[in-house]
Design an enzyme around this catalytic site. Structure first.
Site, PDB file in Angstrom:
ATOM      1  N   CYS A  56       0.838  -1.211   0.000  1.00  0.00           N
ATOM      2  CA  CYS A  56       0.000   0.000   0.000  1.00  0.00           C
ATOM      3  C   CYS A  56       0.869   1.257   0.000  1.00  0.00           C
ATOM      4  O   CYS A  56       0.557   2.241  -0.681  1.00  0.00           O
ATOM      5  CB  CYS A  56      -0.928   0.011   1.213  1.00  0.00           C
ATOM      6  SG  CYS A  56      -2.062  -1.387   1.259  1.00  0.00           S
ATOM      7  N   ARG A 139      -7.802  -4.454  -3.262  1.00  0.00           N
ATOM      8  CA  ARG A 139      -7.352  -3.285  -4.038  1.00  0.00           C
ATOM      9  C   ARG A 139      -8.340  -3.071  -5.190  1.00  0.00           C
ATOM     10  O   ARG A 139      -8.165  -3.600  -6.281  1.00  0.00           O
ATOM     11  CB  ARG A 139      -5.932  -3.511  -4.569  1.00  0.00           C
ATOM     12  CG  ARG A 139      -4.930  -3.740  -3.474  1.00  0.00           C
ATOM     13  CD  ARG A 139      -3.526  -3.958  -3.959  1.00  0.00           C
ATOM     14  NE  ARG A 139      -2.743  -4.566  -2.889  1.00  0.00           N
ATOM     15  CZ  ARG A 139      -2.233  -3.902  -1.854  1.00  0.00           C
ATOM     16  NH1 ARG A 139      -2.374  -2.600  -1.784  1.00  0.00           N
ATOM     17  NH2 ARG A 139      -1.573  -4.540  -0.912  1.00  0.00           N
TER      18      ARG A 139
HETATM   19  C1  BEZ Z   1       0.579  -4.606   1.865  1.00  0.00           C
HETATM   20  O1  BEZ Z   1       1.789  -4.816   1.902  1.00  0.00           O
HETATM   21  O2  BEZ Z   1       0.114  -3.532   1.486  1.00  0.00           O
HETATM   22  C2  BEZ Z   1      -0.334  -5.704   2.257  1.00  0.00           C
HETATM   23  C3  BEZ Z   1      -0.003  -6.996   1.952  1.00  0.00           C
HETATM   24  C4  BEZ Z   1      -0.845  -8.024   2.346  1.00  0.00           C
HETATM   25  C5  BEZ Z   1      -2.031  -7.728   3.026  1.00  0.00           C
HETATM   26  C6  BEZ Z   1      -2.364  -6.430   3.299  1.00  0.00           C
HETATM   27  C7  BEZ Z   1      -1.543  -5.397   2.898  1.00  0.00           C
END
Ligand code: BEZ
Length: 240
Positions: A56, A139
């Site tokens: 993110c 997402r």
């Molecule tokens: C992230 O790195 O943004 C992420 C990865 C897995 C689950 C939730 C967020």
């Protein structure tokens, strides 16, 4: 079935062509009334799973760095996660103060990030996919036009960061299709040939094959393209 009478227990999923579901929300840039506040502009409403997570963070830095590019195409950005406002503020401050990613640093996120602890907006937009995670949004990307109509929906899982060049290409493709009344073929980019609307009658199909217009290249009656130069596309869709 209308959008309001989905069977009980089945989450509502907005569809392409639907009016964007309306809501008011608290954001890092103050309260917004969506989509009314964006009337006359394109907007990308997108969700991300959680603040203070690496994928993110890389996405927010990339999107913030491209914000001016989207603005050139009359397009605003609005983010959402099911975290609270103070988490959002702390995370965006951390991004600006501490994180370097792919040469980007000191990145200030100035587009609104919605707090959605109660998951009201995320549920309204079908951003929660329990098979993936029942407490985080996936997402999701909703491209909404100046009339408030959903024009494109793209979903990615938690582990896969989005391609933001593709999102910019989507905006340009939708605006080009609207402006020139054409469609855009696979992998289209401004300057590539566009698809002329398919012949809607046997007569037009026959004429197209017998005497193709000089501006058109027809592979067959249903597959005709024409050139629109990149500078013509840009002049039509880009803000001056
Ligand atoms: C992230 O790195 O943004 C992420 C990865 C897995 C689950 C939730 C967020």
């Amino acid at each position: 079935m209308t959008i309001d009478d989905s069977p009980v227990g089945v989450p509502h999923m907005p569809r392409i062509g639907d009016p964007a579901p309306a809501f008011t929300a608290v954001t890092t840039q103050g309260e917004i009334n969506f989509p009314a506040d964006y009337a006359g502009r394109w907007v990308i409403l997108f969700s991300h799973p959680a603040d203070f997570t690496p994928v993110c963070t890389s996405e927010f830095m990339t999107f913030a760095s491209m914000q001016d590019q989207f603005a050139r195409y009359n397009t605003d950005l609005v983010g959402l996660s099911v975290d609270g406002l103070y988490s959002h503020i702390a995370w965006l401050r951390t991004i600006k103060e501490k994180i370097t990613y792919r040469g980007m640093s000191d990145v200030e996120v100035t587009f609104p990030l919605i707090e959605d602890i109660g998951m009201g907006v995320a549920t309204q937009y079908g951003m929660i996919m329990p098979g993936e995670d029942s407490t985080k949004a996936v997402r999701a990307v909703f491209v909404i036009d100046p009339r408030g109509v959903i024009r494109t929906i793209i979903y990615y899982p938690l582990s896969l960061g989005r391609n933001f060049d593709e999102l910019l290409r989507v905006v340009k493709g939708l605006q080009t299709a609207d402006h020139f009344d054409v469609a855009t073929p696979a992998d289209w980019r401004p300057g590539d040939p566009v698809i002329v609307p398919t012949a809607g009658s046997c007569g037009v199909a026959k004429d197209r094959m017998a005497e193709p217009a000089e501006s058109m290249q027809c592979e067959d009656w249903f597959f005709c393209t024409k050139e629109i130069r990149a500078d013509e596309v840009e002049a039509a869709i880009r803000r001056s």
